[in-house]
Design an enzyme around this catalytic site. Structure first.
Site, short mmCIF file in Angstrom:
data_model
loop_
_atom_site.label_atom_id
_atom_site.label_comp_id
_atom_site.label_asym_id
_atom_site.label_seq_id
_atom_site.Cartn_x
_atom_site.Cartn_y
_atom_site.Cartn_z
N GLU A 95 1.00 9.09 -6.21
CA GLU A 95 1.41 9.01 -4.81
C GLU A 95 2.91 8.82 -4.65
O GLU A 95 3.58 8.35 -5.56
CB GLU A 95 0.66 7.89 -4.11
CG GLU A 95 0.92 6.53 -4.72
CD GLU A 95 -0.04 5.48 -4.17
OE1 GLU A 95 -1.25 5.60 -4.40
OE2 GLU A 95 0.45 4.56 -3.51
N CYS A 116 10.05 7.37 -2.22
CA CYS A 116 9.70 6.53 -3.36
C CYS A 116 8.79 7.36 -4.27
O CYS A 116 7.69 7.74 -3.86
CB CYS A 116 8.99 5.31 -2.78
SG CYS A 116 8.33 4.22 -4.01
N CYS A 123 -0.05 2.37 -14.79
CA CYS A 123 1.06 1.64 -15.40
C CYS A 123 0.50 0.70 -16.45
O CYS A 123 -0.54 0.08 -16.25
CB CYS A 123 1.83 0.84 -14.35
SG CYS A 123 3.28 0.01 -15.06
N CYS A 127 1.45 -5.99 -14.08
CA CYS A 127 1.89 -7.13 -13.27
C CYS A 127 0.72 -7.57 -12.39
O CYS A 127 0.00 -6.73 -11.84
CB CYS A 127 3.10 -6.74 -12.41
SG CYS A 127 4.48 -6.18 -13.40
N CYS A 130 0.18 -6.17 -8.63
CA CYS A 130 0.47 -4.75 -8.35
C CYS A 130 -0.76 -3.87 -8.53
O CYS A 130 -1.45 -3.95 -9.53
CB CYS A 130 1.59 -4.28 -9.28
SG CYS A 130 1.94 -2.52 -9.14
N CYS A 344 3.21 0.88 -3.61
CA CYS A 344 2.70 2.02 -4.36
C CYS A 344 1.51 1.68 -5.23
O CYS A 344 1.38 0.59 -5.73
CB CYS A 344 3.80 2.64 -5.18
SG CYS A 344 4.28 4.20 -4.46
N1 SAH Z 1 7.60 -0.42 -12.46
C1 SAH Z 1 8.83 -0.52 -11.76
C2 SAH Z 1 8.94 0.41 -10.60
C3 SAH Z 1 7.75 0.59 -9.75
S1 SAH Z 1 6.97 -0.91 -9.16
C4 SAH Z 1 9.05 -1.94 -11.31
O1 SAH Z 1 8.17 -2.78 -11.45
O2 SAH Z 1 10.16 -2.21 -10.88
C5 SAH Z 1 6.99 -0.61 -7.51
C6 SAH Z 1 7.65 -1.65 -6.65
O3 SAH Z 1 6.63 -2.10 -5.76
C7 SAH Z 1 8.20 -2.85 -7.39
O4 SAH Z 1 9.41 -3.31 -6.82
C8 SAH Z 1 7.11 -3.84 -7.19
O5 SAH Z 1 7.63 -5.08 -7.32
C9 SAH Z 1 6.60 -3.49 -5.80
N2 SAH Z 1 5.23 -3.95 -5.54
C10 SAH Z 1 4.18 -3.83 -6.35
N3 SAH Z 1 3.09 -4.42 -5.80
C11 SAH Z 1 3.49 -4.91 -4.62
C12 SAH Z 1 2.83 -5.65 -3.59
N4 SAH Z 1 1.54 -5.94 -3.68
N5 SAH Z 1 3.55 -6.01 -2.51
C13 SAH Z 1 4.85 -5.68 -2.40
N6 SAH Z 1 5.54 -5.00 -3.34
C14 SAH Z 1 4.86 -4.62 -4.44
FE1 SF4 Z 2 3.91 -1.45 -13.41
FE2 SF4 Z 2 3.44 -2.36 -10.97
FE3 SF4 Z 2 4.50 -3.96 -12.81
FE4 SF4 Z 2 5.99 -1.96 -11.78
S1 SF4 Z 2 5.19 -3.73 -10.66
S2 SF4 Z 2 5.78 -2.56 -13.96
S3 SF4 Z 2 4.39 -0.41 -11.47
S4 SF4 Z 2 2.43 -3.04 -12.88
#
Ligand code: SAH
Ligand code: SF4
Length: 360
Positions: A95, A116, A123, A127, A130, A344
């Site tokens: 997406e 974006c 991934c 995290c 996420c 995302c």
């Molecule tokens: N993997 C890379 C880039 C993509 S993550 C990274 O972690 O930086 C996508 C972005 O969305 C990151 O800044 C992450 O912190 C944010 N994100 C992920 N889950 C989220 C959530 N539930 N609420 C708000 N931001 C979120």
């Molecule tokens: Fe992967 Fe989501 Fe962590 Fe970014 S925030 S590294 S997309 S698990």
């Protein structure tokens, strides 16, 4: 040509196409002519390249096919943030999110648009907050699959995209070569022509790759997903921190800033009771001061199946004011599109679940 591995033509640089064509004694202008069809006229099939000889078109189609990515769902929200779900040629889903700089008011068009983009299917970094990491990692995207997110969305929306942020699904620095290749195509005058300062890569903290990125010539911007100011907090929500702790991450950032002479941004999701204390704010200010970094605070976006929540508005404001009181340039993102699950990975997750439950 026919026996070699097939590569999508939108993964090639101009000079690579040129040297391919030289092998078959094509005139030197041919490669530029083809790039013009791809990135300026934006054709979708070799047959449309009417001033390229038919026999060459057939050979190119065989060796460097033009891939297609289908947009299978679009979600828009009241404030015009839109989310696009793609189906790739191998049925995987990714997406992209299109974000206007300011909402379209009174029928006027919003002024700048940021896309974006995703860099991986799923991934591997897991995290805890996420959606992208919830179902694990499938594969890296190829350069053309990154570039095509931009082209397909410009076509579908009829709007020009001004900024690209690598903040969609996946960890860009874990797909380093394809991401750098895509960035060169996005940035090149023969490609999409988007300036390096309008391209931001976001990483969860792959320290060695941050150093590698610092040695690249392009002046793209870097965002660090910090989300915690101490190892105790970061370890709780970001498994990557056990490999590269805050000390290692910040020293890679020192190197980046020294090499690039550029300010970076700390992304910091505010999660109630996890990383939103005054102590965390004070320490975050120390880290930001050390690197002259800007801080972008993002209230946590609820993810199905995850029990985290965002702090109260008052807590968010208090956190922001602690940073500002210490002279840090900080913003608190008023989430555009939280009503369509704009963080995302969420639309894909929701769609996959509906598919498997037979609802779609
Ligand atoms: N993997 C890379 C880039 C993509 S993550 C990274 O972690 O930086 C996508 C972005 O969305 C990151 O800044 C992450 O912190 C944010 N994100 C992920 N889950 C989220 C959530 N539930 N609420 C708000 N931001 C979120
Ligand atoms: Fe992967 Fe989501 Fe962590 Fe970014 S925030 S590294 S997309 S698990």
């Amino acid at each position: 040509m026919a026996s070699a591995e097939k590569i999508d033509i939108k993964s090639l640089f101009l000079d690579e196409l040129q040297s391919e064509l030289e092998k078959s004694a094509e005139p030197s202008y041919r490669a530029a002519q083809i790039m013009d069809w791809l990135y300026y006229k934006r054709i979708r099939a070799f047959e449309e390249m009417t001033d390229v000889p038919k026999s060459l078109r057939a050979r190119l189609a065989e060796r460097f096919p033009i891939g297609t990515m289908d947009i299978i769902r679009v979600l828009g929200s009241r404030d015009t943030t839109r989310k696009f779900l793609f189906r790739l040629s191998d049925e995987n889903l990714i997406e992209s999110v299109l974000i206007p700089a300011s909402p379209a008011l009174y029928g006027q068009k919003s002024d700048r648009r940021t896309l974006c983009v995703s860099t991986q299917v799923g991934c591997a970094f897991g995290c805890k907050f996420c959606a992208s990491g919830l179902e694990g990692f499938s594969r890296n995207l190829r350069a053309n699959e990154i570039v095509d997110q931009i082209i397909a969305i410009e076509r579908a929306s009829g709007e020009r995209i001004d900024n690209i942020v690598f903040m969609g699904m996946g960890e860009p620095l874990a797909n380093f070569d394809n991401v750098m290749r895509a960035i060169r195509i996005i940035n090149s005058p023969w490609g999409l022509g988007i300036g390096a300062r309008h391209i931001t890569v976001s990483t969860s903290g792959l320290a060695p790759q941050i150093r590698k990125l610092a040695d690249e010539p392009l002046q793209i911007r870097l965002a660090i997903s910090l989300h915690g100011a101490t190892d105790v907090v970061r370890n709780q929500i970001m498994p990557i921190n056990r490999r590269y702790n805050i000390g290692m991450l910040l020293s890679a950032c020192d190197y980046y800033v020294a090499r690039k002479k550029q300010r970076l941004t700390f992304e910091y999701i505010l999660i109630a009771g996890v990383n939103d204390s005054n102590d965390q704010a004070n320490l975050l200010a120390v880290h930001a001061e050390r690197l002259s970094a800007k801080v972008n605070l993002i209230p946590y976006n609820t993810v199905e199946d995850l029990s985290w929540s965002r702090p109260s508005q008052d807590r968010q404001e208090e956190f922001l004011s602690i940073l500002r009181a210490q002279g840090i340039s900080a913003t608190l993102r008023r989430e555009k599109g939280s009503d369509i699950d704009a963080a995302c990975g969420q639309l894909r997750l929701q769609t996959k679940r509906k598919f498997s439950s037979g609802a779609l």
